[in-house]
Design an enzyme around this catalytic site. Structure first.
Site, PDB file in Angstrom:
ATOM      1  N   ASP A 103      84.609 112.932   1.648  1.00 38.93           N
ATOM      2  CA  ASP A 103      84.765 112.018   0.524  1.00 38.93           C
ATOM      3  C   ASP A 103      83.650 112.289  -0.476  1.00 38.93           C
ATOM      4  O   ASP A 103      82.480 112.392  -0.093  1.00 38.93           O
ATOM      5  CB  ASP A 103      84.662 110.567   1.029  1.00 38.93           C
ATOM      6  CG  ASP A 103      85.741 109.678   0.451  1.00 38.93           C
ATOM      7  OD1 ASP A 103      85.787 109.557  -0.788  1.00 38.93           O
ATOM      8  OD2 ASP A 103      86.520 109.100   1.236  1.00 38.93           O
ATOM      9  N   ASP A 205      86.615 109.984  -4.769  1.00 38.94           N
ATOM     10  CA  ASP A 205      86.723 108.540  -4.941  1.00 38.94           C
ATOM     11  C   ASP A 205      86.785 108.153  -6.427  1.00 38.94           C
ATOM     12  O   ASP A 205      85.939 108.603  -7.219  1.00 38.94           O
ATOM     13  CB  ASP A 205      85.482 107.894  -4.303  1.00 38.94           C
ATOM     14  CG  ASP A 205      85.630 106.401  -4.104  1.00 38.94           C
ATOM     15  OD1 ASP A 205      86.530 105.992  -3.375  1.00 38.94           O
ATOM     16  OD2 ASP A 205      84.820 105.642  -4.693  1.00 38.94           O
ATOM     17  N   GLU A 260      91.314 110.310  -6.193  1.00 35.53           N
ATOM     18  CA  GLU A 260      91.850 108.957  -6.059  1.00 35.53           C
ATOM     19  C   GLU A 260      91.904 108.358  -7.455  1.00 35.53           C
ATOM     20  O   GLU A 260      90.871 108.200  -8.110  1.00 35.53           O
ATOM     21  CB  GLU A 260      90.957 108.112  -5.149  1.00 35.53           C
ATOM     22  CG  GLU A 260      91.608 106.774  -4.824  1.00 35.53           C
ATOM     23  CD  GLU A 260      90.630 105.632  -4.637  1.00 35.53           C
ATOM     24  OE1 GLU A 260      91.009 104.625  -4.043  1.00 35.53           O
ATOM     25  OE2 GLU A 260      89.471 105.742  -5.110  1.00 35.53           O
ATOM     26  N   HIS A 332      92.516 103.609   4.209  1.00 36.90           N
ATOM     27  CA  HIS A 332      91.558 102.592   4.650  1.00 36.90           C
ATOM     28  C   HIS A 332      91.503 101.384   3.714  1.00 36.90           C
ATOM     29  O   HIS A 332      90.756 100.444   3.974  1.00 36.90           O
ATOM     30  CB  HIS A 332      90.169 103.227   4.749  1.00 36.90           C
ATOM     31  CG  HIS A 332      89.673 103.694   3.411  1.00 36.90           C
ATOM     32  ND1 HIS A 332      90.260 104.755   2.738  1.00 36.90           N
ATOM     33  CD2 HIS A 332      88.692 103.241   2.602  1.00 36.90           C
ATOM     34  CE1 HIS A 332      89.654 104.913   1.579  1.00 36.90           C
ATOM     35  NE2 HIS A 332      88.693 104.009   1.466  1.00 36.90           N
ATOM     36  N   ASP A 333      92.242 101.422   2.592  1.00 30.51           N
ATOM     37  CA  ASP A 333      92.260 100.296   1.646  1.00 30.51           C
ATOM     38  C   ASP A 333      93.565  99.513   1.705  1.00 30.51           C
ATOM     39  O   ASP A 333      93.731  98.546   0.950  1.00 30.51           O
ATOM     40  CB  ASP A 333      92.108 100.810   0.208  1.00 30.51           C
ATOM     41  CG  ASP A 333      90.743 101.428  -0.076  1.00 30.51           C
ATOM     42  OD1 ASP A 333      89.765 101.050   0.596  1.00 30.51           O
ATOM     43  OD2 ASP A 333      90.668 102.282  -0.980  1.00 30.51           O
TER      44      ASP A 333
HETATM   45  O1  TEU Z   1      88.871 102.521  -3.898  1.00 30.55           O
HETATM   46  C1  TEU Z   1      89.117 102.260  -5.245  1.00 30.55           C
HETATM   47  C2  TEU Z   1      90.064 101.190  -5.520  1.00 30.55           C
HETATM   48  O2  TEU Z   1      90.794 101.261  -6.477  1.00 30.55           O
HETATM   49  C3  TEU Z   1      90.061 100.038  -4.615  1.00 30.55           C
HETATM   50  O3  TEU Z   1      89.141  99.123  -5.055  1.00 30.55           O
HETATM   51  C4  TEU Z   1      91.407  99.438  -4.475  1.00 30.55           C
HETATM   52  O4  TEU Z   1      91.747  98.749  -5.633  1.00 30.55           O
HETATM   53  C5  TEU Z   1      91.384  98.509  -3.310  1.00 30.55           C
HETATM   54  O5  TEU Z   1      90.849  99.185  -2.235  1.00 30.55           O
HETATM   55  C6  TEU Z   1      92.716  97.910  -2.936  1.00 30.55           C
HETATM   56  O6  TEU Z   1      93.704  98.823  -2.789  1.00 30.55           O
HETATM   57  C7  TEU Z   1      87.867 103.416  -3.543  1.00 30.55           C
HETATM   58  C8  TEU Z   1      87.714 103.467  -2.037  1.00 30.55           C
HETATM   59  O7  TEU Z   1      88.880 103.971  -1.454  1.00 30.55           O
HETATM   60  C9  TEU Z   1      87.343 102.099  -1.551  1.00 30.55           C
HETATM   61  O8  TEU Z   1      87.274 102.038  -0.144  1.00 30.55           O
HETATM   62  C10 TEU Z   1      85.998 101.757  -2.156  1.00 30.55           C
HETATM   63  O9  TEU Z   1      85.663 100.436  -1.802  1.00 30.55           O
HETATM   64  C11 TEU Z   1      85.995 101.887  -3.668  1.00 30.55           C
HETATM   65  O10 TEU Z   1      86.625 103.093  -4.129  1.00 30.55           O
HETATM   66  C12 TEU Z   1      84.598 101.930  -4.201  1.00 30.55           C
HETATM   67  O11 TEU Z   1      83.979 103.132  -3.868  1.00 30.55           O
END
Ligand code: TEU
Ligand code: CA
Length: 561
Positions: A103, A205, A260, A332-333
């Site tokens: 990442d 990210d 992303e 993971h989100d």
């Molecule tokens: O996620 C970016 C993002 O857009 C998220 O905030 C998303 O809106 C949320 O997870 C719900 O879907 C990335 C990473 O994948 C996330 O884990 C991090 O928290 C974030 O960036 C900040 O680095």
């Protein structure tokens, strides 16, 4: 550019397995997954057929956002292991034909990164301009009205120097100033450090947010996304920085890069991934994971299959030969795939998880399997706000409560969408804590690990794991690989709200995928003659496309004559 001319790249038929290290496998009993734990499970991943692992961040970090707040890009967080462990992971994975993708979190650092500590120490520090500092407005308020993903406002005042710094995420994740060439050089150098170790690439990210317009205009759109997104996402600056990054770093290595990128259209997707633009390999678009919720206000909406099909077909068609797609249900989100899009009841969990896997893996692009998806792990039931760990869950809870949403409803929303669902430990076997740890897991395991676990899945030929293995083998096999990877895409019956059917064709070979998204038996008719069944999540035979009976959540792929 015709298909024949699209230069083939190794990542076109790759399948990526995503690991969230904290929750994967703990080898020293501290309750936190670690790098030696990943090495221990490499054969499990190789057995599935995945040939790339994307590791969520393992760098040194205060872990305010579980590693997405990095305080040293060139060292490993002690709870995950050592640099020697990381080197050994790369080497051990390579022996099994697996590349490691790390990442790259460079929109922001941790506020504990030495760069930020220096930057915030005084207004004339040489690193002051490495982050984004602005004077308060004359009334003392924020420089503009931008919001943050994890806080109401994107600006926090530093009392010592009396200026605000920008953070699109938490106040412990200050945004780097990409307009400063020194920042960009430092990042490129760090990327070389990792790539020289033989890395397979980077997942970048929120890379589409790195370009901030120099005049920092107020947001005007408040009913979608996070206020300000029209200014800081997908602008010309991002593309300029990515092309520079390609020229200074990426072009020297044969790697997979995936950005992303929330708030992207298919046109943006083409800008990022068209090979002739020299930016990145592919992006994660967010349209399909936004159908059933409005993230800004934390509101749930019904999942609409017609809309889902329209989105997926549009990405498939618009990027065909003009870029490259990534394919994902979860990460993971996001909540667990089978609970969100299928049915996680005892009766339908198995078939519906296989159906969802089939729909995705027969499309064009690079598929991503999120840890636990291959065994059909489900959402966990959380009973109160204290049981959640994720900072975003806490932020959404607070916002909902302020809006007057009842506690019960707020918890119900989080039970649908919390990022913690994906972050509870992997269920390896029936032992205590699902075999994840001999200690106390950092997040409690899901109660259903007696039924749902990797050991069970490996030993049962009818499991979701083995179905995914077959899907991956189809993509990588001689017989159907080219049509799955390079075929064109035609959506059938776009208005059918219950069934997803599409045809992939390449050089005279055609595959028809048909998937029933409901718990009802349905009858459908499709044109064309059936040559043979390629994969089916039911054991009953399929012999005709005319008056075809589909079982609940049935998914079948057939080759057409
Ligand atoms: O996620 C970016 C993002 O857009 C998220 O905030 C998303 O809106 C949320 O997870 C719900 O879907 C990335 C990473 O994948 C996330 O884990 C991090 O928290 C974030 O960036 C900040 O680095
Ligand atoms: Ca550990």
């Amino acid at each position: 550019m015709s298909t024949q001319q699209l230069e083939r790249r190794w990542w076109h038929n790759a399948v990526v397995y995503q690991i969230y290290p904290r929750s994967f496998n703990d080898t020293n009993g501290d309750g936190i997954g670690d790098i030696p734990g990943i090495i221990e499970k490499l054969d499990y991943i190789a057995g599935l057929g995945a040939n790339v692992i994307w590791l969520s961040p393992v760098y040194q970090s205060p872990m305010d956002d579980n590693g997405y707040d990095i305080s040293d890009y060139q060292s490993i967080a002690p709870e995950f292991g050592t640099m020697a462990d990381m080197d050994s992971l790369i080497e051990q994975a390579d022996k099994r034909g697996i590349k490691i993708v790390m990442d790259l979190v460079v929109n922001h650092t941790s506020d504990q990164h030495p760069w930020f500590i220096e930057s915030s120490s005084s207004t004339d520090n040489p690193k002051r301009d490495w982050y984004i500092w602005k004077d308060p407005k004359s009334d003392g308020s924020e420089p503009n009205n931008w919001e943050s993903f994890f806080k109401p406002k994107a600006w926090t005042l530093d009392e010592q120097t009396d200026q605000y710094y920008l953070h699109l995420f938490s106040n412990k994740q200050p945004d780097l100033n990409w307009a400063n060439p020194q920042v960009r050089e430092a990042i490129y150098e760090m990327m070389h450090f990792w790539l020289k170790k033989g890395l397979g690439g980077f997942r970048m990210d929120v890379i589409n947010m790195i370009g901030k317009p120099s005049d920092f205009p107020d947001a005007t759109i408040f009913d979608q996304g996070v206020a300000g997104w029209e200014h800081w996402s997908n602008n010309l600056l991002v593309h300029q920085y990515l092309r520079e990054m390609h020229d200074k770093v990426l072009k020297h290595y044969d790697v997979l890069t995936v950005g992303e990128t929330p708030f992207t259209t298919t046109l943006d997707g083409r800008y990022y991934s068209h090979p002739a633009r020299n930016e990145i390999s592919m992006i994660f678009q967010f349209e399909h994971v936004s159908i059933d919720r409005e993230e800004h206000n934390a509101v749930k909406k019904p999942f609409d299959l017609v809309q889902y099909k329209e989105i997926m077909a549009r990405w498939q068609e618009d990027l065909y030969q003009k870029g490259w797609n990534s394919l994902y249900w979860s990460n993971h989100d996001q909540p667990r795939t089978v609970s969100r899009y299928g049915c996680d009841s005892a009766q339908y969990r198995l078939v519906s998880a296989k159906m969802l896997g089939t729909v995705l893996h027969m499309m064009s692009g690079t598929p991503y399997v999120y840890q636990g998806e291959e065994i059909g792990m489900t959402n966990k039931c959380f009973n109160s706000i204290d049981e959640f760990n994720d900072l975003m869950a806490k932020f959404h809870y607070q916002k909902m409560r302020e809006r007057g949403v009842s506690e019960t409803e707020a918890i119900a929303f989080l039970n649908d969408f919390s990022r913690d669902h994906a972050r509870v430990p992997i269920q390896w076997n029936q032992q205590a804590n699902a075999g994840f740890t001999t200690g106390k897991p950092w997040l409690p395991v899901n109660d259903n690990y007696q039924e749902i676990n990797a050991e069970q899945a490996l030993s049962d030929p009818n499991s979701i794991y083995h179905h995914y293995r077959q899907l991956i083998a189809l993509r990588q096999g001689i017989e159907y690989g080219d049509v799955v990877v390079y075929g064109d895409h035609k959506l059938l019956d776009p208005d059918d709200a219950d069934v997803y059917a599409y045809i992939r064709s390449y050089k005279g070979k055609s595959l028809l995928t048909i998937a029933n998204f409901t718990a009802n038996e349905l009858v459908r008719h499709y044109d064309g003659r059936l040559k043979q069944v390629v994969i089916n999540n039911y054991s009953s035979s399929v012999s005709t496309l005319d008056r075809l009976t589909l079982q609940p959540y049935q998914a079948v792929v057939v080759e057409l004559v």
